[in-house]
Design an enzyme around this catalytic site. Structure first.
Site, mmCIF file in Angstrom:
data_model
loop_
_atom_site.group_PDB
_atom_site.id
_atom_site.type_symbol
_atom_site.label_atom_id
_atom_site.label_comp_id
_atom_site.label_asym_id
_atom_site.label_seq_id
_atom_site.Cartn_x
_atom_site.Cartn_y
_atom_site.Cartn_z
ATOM 1 N N LYS A 1 0.842 -1.199 0.000
ATOM 2 C CA LYS A 1 0.000 0.000 0.000
ATOM 3 C C LYS A 1 0.876 1.248 0.000
ATOM 4 O O LYS A 1 1.866 1.316 0.742
ATOM 5 C CB LYS A 1 -0.897 -0.035 1.241
ATOM 6 C CG LYS A 1 -1.945 1.065 1.306
ATOM 7 C CD LYS A 1 -2.794 0.892 2.569
ATOM 8 C CE LYS A 1 -3.924 1.887 2.662
ATOM 9 N NZ LYS A 1 -4.718 1.711 3.904
ATOM 10 N N SER B 1 -9.714 1.711 3.118
ATOM 11 C CA SER B 1 -8.870 2.464 2.217
ATOM 12 C C SER B 1 -7.856 1.626 1.431
ATOM 13 O O SER B 1 -7.337 2.109 0.423
ATOM 14 C CB SER B 1 -8.113 3.527 3.013
ATOM 15 O OG SER B 1 -7.209 2.930 3.909
ATOM 16 N N SER C 1 -9.737 -0.647 7.262
ATOM 17 C CA SER C 1 -9.176 -0.454 5.919
ATOM 18 C C SER C 1 -8.472 -1.661 5.311
ATOM 19 O O SER C 1 -8.130 -1.636 4.126
ATOM 20 C CB SER C 1 -8.212 0.730 5.928
ATOM 21 O OG SER C 1 -8.933 1.935 5.923
#
Lengths: 490, 95
Positions: A85, A160, A184
């Site tokens: 990420k 997210s 997330s």
């Protein structure tokens, strides 16, 4: 076999590497080909690093050859293509947090988890898309572009860590690292039909993770199955002198927890998690999963977590308050976007006003308000006190049960644009994942069926540092049902 | 409205955030809706409940103060928008 290399799990790929049936270069090339094929549709990556990946793969193959000649075992991550990420620092690889304010930021160091992945010999394929600074539940808050759900390109992948979950589901990497502040890792894993684990607070070092809400943030694996989650967690967990909130407890071999056997395990079902507004198809899939666990021999008990409905407002006061302090560092001085003006304060205002997107600004405003004179006691302190009660709910529940099961999200993946104009509606998407972060406990989301063709996630929560318990229950369920083998029709 | 236009401007100034007129209007509307929803927290009596800032029992973690090589200066400065002679350059803070 060759054509499906990118759909292998980490563990399966490791077996083939061990037996000499494939190479890291072949695996990496298969993943890069898949990226070329589907990335235009999915848009999971902000940065792709093919040259670096192939270089790391060639090095991995040399090491694998040496290990095989010597008859030695080697790390299950050696030679495995992984994505990260884009809020986790990677030395020399652009790390943007999906924000204009960090669009050209090149970290001078690796996050501890990245160091650990590299030590284990993982191949880094690229940096995945996210909601700006991990603030969001759909990946639509990325300043660059939204990611799409591989199961239905008109829908969001969740957030997210939406880029990571979509990349894993679409075979654009074998596994990924996401971050989970309020859900997330778990919510996008549920939306994309993959596995996502949020470790207990303090289990994994946050050094090099760009801070959002420091008392809640944790890095966790997003993978194709429970075995891979256990395997990645074993590599990234542990104390780090560079993060004083990482706890010095021994790291067990989480693969050993994978016993497909839940006889006598006490599974709590919280009545507060079956609320109005939950989609019928989601509730049905979850109820069937609970029945399945019971058939496997688990003892299912109804429990109560009475403060559940207060978790959402509590979280959306604490997380923005911490964020407003953490994001004060973006001032255009040491790094990031800089907009010149006639005086310093105006430079700050313009740099921040232009560099941050709408949701980040909203949370900075909300957090600043909650911390400001006159409102601190009514909002921030109040939220911290309610946090105590939410944690106590879980402490008391775990005296009666070993794990708690619930839906990961009240709905399946929603359509792009459906909730962007209504922040409160978007926040409600995290209603079942947030309490876990506030209490600092661990949880995993695993696929448990489909509702109208879209994946549903089952959440298994465990006490702080009880990762072995949730892995065991998740593994037993996975082995009995095989939902994790479904792949999106891309 | 739980929050006034003046409050929006005051908070934006505390946070050093430039907002357009349109953003201010939207922020007032959205923050008001969010704060209205949050009012439910006032239902709970927390007079005897201590606050939780961190779930960990750790406090004031110390380590040995051992000298070690630091980051290379050029590497750190590589990301700075404005620099001069090995320093980060900023506008005058004190007159």
């Amino acid at each position: 076999m060759e054509s499906a290399l990118h759909h292998l799990s980490i563990y399966q790929a490791h077996k083939l590497l061990k037996e000499g049936q494939t190479t890291s270069v072949e695996l990496t090339e298969a993943v890069l080909r898949q990226i070329e094929k589907v990335e235009g549709l999915v848009k999971a990556y902000i940065t792709i690093t093919p040259e670096l990946a192939l270089k790391q793969a060639r090095l991995a193959d040399e090491k694998i050859l040496r290990h095989r000649k010597a008859g030695e075992s080697f790390s299950p991550l050696l030679g495995i293509p992984i994505s990260i990420k884009d809020i986790i620092c990677t030395e020399g690889i652009r790390t943007t947090c999906a924000s204009r304010i960090l669009e050209n930021f090149f970290p001078p160091y690796d996050a501890t988890v990245v160091e650990k992945l590299k030590e284990a010999g993982a191949v880094i394929v690229g940096k995945t898309n996210l909601d700006e600074f991990a603030m969001g539940s759909s990946t639509e808050n990325s300043a660059f572009f939204p990611t799409r759900n591989p199961w239905d390109l008109e829908r969001v992948p969740g957030g997210s860590s939406g880029g990571s979950a979509a990349a894993v589901a679409a075979g654009e990497c074998l596994g990924s690292l996401g971050t989970d502040t309020g859900g997330s890792v778990r919510q996008p894993a549920a939306f994309c039909g993959v596995t996502g684990l949020k470790p207990s607070y303090g289990r994994v070092s946050r050094y090099g993770l760009v801070a959002f809400a420091s008392s809640l943030d944790q890095i966790g694996p997003i993978t194709k199955d429970v075995t891979d989650a256990a395997l990645l967690l074993s590599v990234i967990a542990g104390h780090d002198p560079k993060d004083s909130t990482s706890v010095d407890y021994p790291v067990p071999d989480y693969l050993k927890a994978l016993v497909p056997e839940v006889k006598g395990v006490r599974v709590g079902v919280p009545k507060e998690y079956f609320i109005e507004g939950m989609e019928e198809g989601v509730e049905k899939a979850i109820r069937e999963a609970i029945d399945c666990l019971e058939e496997l021999g688990a003892e299912v008990v109804e429990i109560s977590l009475p403060h559940t409905k207060y978790a959402l407002p509590t979280y959306y006061l604490i997380a923005p308050a911490e964020a407003s302090a953490n994001l004060a560092r973006y001032d255009g001085v040491k790094y990031g976007l800089y907009i010149p003006a006639s005086e310093l304060w105006e430079e700050y205002r313009l740099t921040r006003g232009n560099g941050f997107g709408p949701e980040v600004k909203r949370r900075i405003m909300l957090g600043t308000y909650a911390l400001s004179a006159g409102y601190y006691d009514a909002y921030y302190l109040k939220a911290q006190k309610v946090r105590t009660l939410i944690k106590k709910d879980f402490d008391e529940a775990f005296e009666k049960v070993d794990v708690i099961v619930a839906p990961t999200s009240p709905t399946v993946a929603f359509k792009l644009g459906e909730k962007v104009e209504d922040p409160l509606k978007m926040y409600l998407s995290d209603v079942f994942t947030i309490p876990v972060n506030l209490a600092g406990i661990c949880a995993i989301s695993i696929p448990c069926g489909f509702s109208e063709g879209l994946p549903v996630g089952l959440q298994v929560m465990g006490p702080a540092f009880g990762e072995e318990k949730i892995l065991r229950v998740a593994y037993a369920y996975e082995q009995a049902t095989q939902w994790h083998l479904k792949r999106p029709p891309l | 409205m739980a929050i006034t236009r003046e409050e929006v401007e005051h908070i934006a100034e505390l946070a050093k955030l430039y907002l357009t007129e349109e953003e201010k209007e939207k922020m007032q509307r959205q923050l008001s809706a969010i704060l209205d929803y949050f009012a439910m927290l006032q239902e709970i009596d927390t007079s005897l409940i201590p606050p939780t800032a961190t779930v960990l029992p750790l406090r004031n973690v110390m380590r040995e103060d051992t000298p070690a090589p630091s980051f290379d200066r050029d590497k750190i400065l590589a990301n700075a928008p404005q620099k001069v002679e090995g320093y980060v350059k900023v506008k005058v803070v004190l007159e």
